[in-house]
Design a protein around this motif. Structure first.
Motif, mmCIF file in Angstrom:
data_model
loop_
_atom_site.group_PDB
_atom_site.id
_atom_site.type_symbol
_atom_site.label_atom_id
_atom_site.label_comp_id
_atom_site.label_asym_id
_atom_site.label_seq_id
_atom_site.Cartn_x
_atom_site.Cartn_y
_atom_site.Cartn_z
ATOM 1 N N ARG A 1 -11.979 0.941 1.659
ATOM 2 C CA ARG A 1 -11.580 -0.065 0.680
ATOM 3 C C ARG A 1 -11.321 -1.398 1.354
ATOM 4 O O ARG A 1 -11.155 -1.479 2.567
ATOM 5 N N VAL B 1 0.844 -1.192 0.000
ATOM 6 C CA VAL B 1 0.000 0.000 0.000
ATOM 7 C C VAL B 1 0.878 1.241 0.000
ATOM 8 O O VAL B 1 1.754 1.403 0.843
ATOM 9 N N SER C 1 -8.201 3.857 2.824
ATOM 10 C CA SER C 1 -8.080 2.519 3.413
ATOM 11 C C SER C 1 -9.266 2.157 4.284
ATOM 12 O O SER C 1 -9.605 0.980 4.434
ATOM 13 N N THR D 1 -6.931 0.649 -12.090
ATOM 14 C CA THR D 1 -5.843 1.584 -11.819
ATOM 15 C C THR D 1 -5.719 2.626 -12.924
ATOM 16 O O THR D 1 -6.281 2.478 -14.017
ATOM 17 N N LEU E 1 -9.871 7.259 -5.658
ATOM 18 C CA LEU E 1 -8.717 7.942 -5.093
ATOM 19 C C LEU E 1 -8.148 8.864 -6.161
ATOM 20 O O LEU E 1 -7.855 8.424 -7.278
ATOM 21 N N GLU F 1 -2.755 5.792 -0.560
ATOM 22 C CA GLU F 1 -3.873 4.868 -0.437
ATOM 23 C C GLU F 1 -4.421 4.779 0.981
ATOM 24 O O GLU F 1 -5.523 4.275 1.185
ATOM 25 N N ASN G 1 -10.799 -3.792 -8.883
ATOM 26 C CA ASN G 1 -9.976 -2.586 -8.880
ATOM 27 C C ASN G 1 -9.671 -2.160 -10.310
ATOM 28 O O ASN G 1 -9.551 -2.994 -11.209
#
Length: 733
Positions: free
Chosen positions: A57, A46, A54, A70, A173, A50, A68
């Motif tokens: 998630r 992590v 947290s 990215t 995020l 992040e 997920n």
């Protein structure tokens, strides 16, 4: 219904073969798992940013079904389309676009649950509109360009902030702190006169602690549908401070959208004859000629401020706290032909000896709102225990009012007189605690308790006087079993309760809805193959299902229907075939039913038995096939199949949307320069390469003018674009 909406038998057989092939492929993956090398289920380390998400998630050590996405996975397709369109190929996801091409008003459904049931947070802060529960991505154009990663949790998921998740949670995020300075210029253009330009920059870490970064974007498009144009501006500015134990971020971001209205849809006959026709703003002038009001637009601005602070107190404790404020204001403008004087308080007049009590009029309906509050969490980690306590307090204040800006006959009416004015206030407080406890090397327990209280007051003419308080207790529990480093099994049970939204009060006296969600899953992870498989059963009490109808501002209407359920199987995989090929297939099979569904029709209450829940296809499948012949070149094919779905809960053939299958082609090529200009990235995207003529959304309602015993349904459809393209270039400095 026209032939353009119906798939041929051969085409449907072809789709069945595709689904069968995908399922067979999953079987081959499972059969091959014993030959794969071992890998850990713990996932990547992590990074500092992040920790800001947290608390909301989950990882593979939690008994929650999730996917997920990215920044690196988003980047090749990110040429100006909204985030829902970029998520289209995730499991159980169905997306749609009012303008038909993914820019402007777009929507997302997960497991058949509409956007009002998808809880969205940005850096852990609620984004759903507090009153409607909807998520309006058009207010944040090009936000994908400032997204570091996103996680879609299907089902109830873990406790989070904002409106209760009732089908999925999506947490985003934003851009991570960059150690190195950079600048970036991107441009893309494509079909329907689409043009996107943006610039991004970062100072990198100054004095090893401070970073300033930002983005400016502008997107314009005519849209696939006639006059469904979009003019979208957005910005993103971030200041960050970090050291070994502290991360502080201050963010300002927002957007201004002007979109020509395209939420009216078209009937089946028009779809067959002229599928891009848009009836918005239509009227007949004094010469009997058909005209369209040139400013039939939605015009809205939204600005966000966030202050995020993460502190690592010691090796065991860390804390997150955030303050946020959102300011929204704007209107949509309408030309109304022969509208009643009574609506606007106009006194009837006499013209040439005749009484006049209607007039052509142009009006604006405004929304002016403020949303502010705080979210917080504390995380304790020791040995086998990972414990989080958190919550949030948020307040929404909204003013709704209407203005008349022109009228053919006005009498006692002055420009910008308000013909209605009401306001609403909503407060939302929640507190939760959740823990993961490792019993031994194989077994771990998960528990999650949330208390949420919601107060809502409104005084609209449509809603009536509303003064409601809701108290909800949402427990969740689960069990995870790690057979070895490759195999992971989980089971969870979660309860979600959810308050009605503003539109629900327009339909009467709605009840809050309740969901019991059961999830049973298996995950397999190796260096070359990852497989996620889960069964779910979602049992609802008083679910507010979409009726298929829209109100006068294009928002979907819902009603409580007693007992209902969704039962399904989801499978997705990520398979690396050597160094150059990658497959990412997924399939979701489900049955979605209203139990003993009653409807009042022709003055009689009728029991239709068990019917299909509206907008809930039984099959949704997708695939991404990627070929990387060199380090600089990447080619991908994206495929999506969505099965038949109903626009209403009555199972009538006239309210059925046909299945459809689309394929997109995506290519990126990077040119390394290793000078001041570090690289040039060229991108291309061809959507719907086989030119499928399909409809992804619609509405249906009983005709208001039908006589008793002869009622019939009226449908509207939202056609999506055939083959279209986007291409772009990004200069990296």
């Amino acid at each position: 219904m026209g032939e353009s909406m119906r798939l041929s038998k051969n085409s449907k057989d072809h789709h069945i073969k595709i689904i069968s092939t995908a399922i067979a492929f999953f079987g081959l993956c499972m059969a091959a798992q014993a030959q794969q090398q071992t890998d850990s289920l713990e996932g990547k380390k992590v990074v500092l940013d992040e920790v800001l998400v947290s608390a909301v998630r989950v990882t593979k050590q939690s008994p929650v079904t999730f996917s997920n996405l990215t920044k690196e996975e988003i980047k090749p397709r990110n040429l100006g389309q909204d985030i829902p369109i970029l998520m289209n190929f995730l499991p159980s996801v169905v997306t749609t676009s009012n303008a038909g091409a993914g820019i402007g008003y777009t929507g997302i459904r997960v497991r058949g649950s509409d956007a009002t049931r998808v809880n969205v947070t940005i850096n852990g802060i609620p984004y759903n509109d507090a009153e409607s529960h909807g998520t309006f991505w058009v207010n944040m154009p090009d936000f994908a360009s400032s997204t570091e990663s996103l996680q879609l949790q299907r089902g109830v998921g873990t406790s989070t902030n904002g409106a209760g998740a009732f089908g999925a949670s999506l947490n985003i995020l934003t851009d991570a702190v960059s150690d190195e300075a950079y600048a970036q210029i991107s441009s893309s253009l494509g079909s329907f006169n689409t043009l996107r330009n943006n610039i991004k920059f970062s100072t990198g870490l100054l004095n090893d602690h401070i970073e300033i970064s930002g983005r400016l974007s502008r997107i314009s498009s005519d849209g696939y549908v006639d006059r469904a144009s979009s003019k979208l501006d957005s910005y993103f500015l971030q200041g960050a401070y970090k050291d070994d134990n502290t991360l502080i971020k201050a963010l300002l971001f927002g957007g201004h959208e002007i979109t020509y209205q395209s939420w009216f849809g078209i009937d089946a006959a028009t779809l067959e004859r002229d599928r891009t026709f848009n009836p918005a703003g239509i009227y007949t002038d004094e010469n009997g000629e058909t005209q369209f009001h040139e400013n039939q637009v939605d015009n809205y601005k939204q600005d966000h401020a966030q202050l995020l602070w993460n502190e690592k107190i010691n090796e065991r404790w860390s804390t997150n706290i955030a303050l946020h404020y959102t300011r929204g204001r704007g209107f949509f403008e309408e030309f109304r032909e022969d509208d009643s004087f009574a609506t606007y308080g106009i006194i009837p007049i006499t013209v040439n000896g005749e009484a006049v009590n209607t007039t052509d009029i142009i009006r604006r309906r405004w929304l002016d709102n403020d949303f502010y509050g705080t979210v917080f969490s504390a995380n304790y980690v020791k040995d086998k225990l990972n414990f989080i306590v958190g919550g949030g307090w948020n307040t929404y204040k909204g003013d709704h009012f209407g203005e008349v800006i022109w009228a053919r006959f006005s009498n006692n009416l002055d420009i910008r007189d308000r013909y209605y004015e009401d306001n609403s206030v909503k407060t939302d407080f929640n507190i939760y605690t959740k823990a993961n406890y490792q019993l031994n090397k194989k077994w771990s327990l998960y528990g999650d308790l949330q208390y949420r209280t919601v107060g809502y007051e409104a005084n609209g003419e449509e809603t009536g006087l509303v003064d409601e308080t809701y108290d909800f207790f949402n427990p969740k529990a689960g069990l995870t079993f790690d057979l070895n480093q490759n195999h992971n099994f989980y089971f969870s049970y979660a309860v979600a309760n959810r308050e009605p939204n503003r539109n629900d009060f327009e339909n009467g006296n709605p009840k809050p809805e309740r969901l019991n969600d059961f999830e049973l899953g298996w995950r397999y992870v190796s260096p070359d193959v990852q497989i996620n498989t889960n069964l779910y059963y979602m049992a609802y009490k008083d679910q507010l299902v979409l009726t298929g109808e829209l109100n006068d501002v294009g928002a979907p209407l819902r009603e409580n229907i007693g007992d209902s359920y969704r039962f399904g199987l989801e499978v997705d995989a990520n398979v690396q075939l050597g160094d150059k090929f990658q497959l990412q297939p997924n399939v979701a099979l489900s049955t979605n039913k209203n139990k003993d569904f009653f409807i009042e029709r022709d003055g009689l209450l009728r029991n239709l038995g068990d019917t299909n829940i509206s907008f809930s296809p039984n099959i949704v499948a997708g695939n991404r096939f990627t070929f990387i012949p060199t380090q600089q070149l990447q080619l991908s094919l994206f495929s999506k199949f969505v099965g038949e779905q109903y626009l209403s809960n009555t199972d009538t053939e006239s309210s059925k949307l046909d299945s459809y299958f689309t394929t997109d082609f995506n290519v990126t090529y990077e040119i390394k320069t290793n000078k001041i200009l570090k690289s040039i990235v060229l991108s291309g995207l061809v959507n719907n390469i086989f030119d499928e003529l399909y409809v992804s959304d619609g509405y249906t309602f009983l005709d208001d003018f039908s006589t008793p015993g002869n009622s019939f349904e009226v449908q509207g459809f939202y056609p999506q674009a055939g083959i279209n393209f986007l291409m772009g270039a990004t200069l990296n400095f």
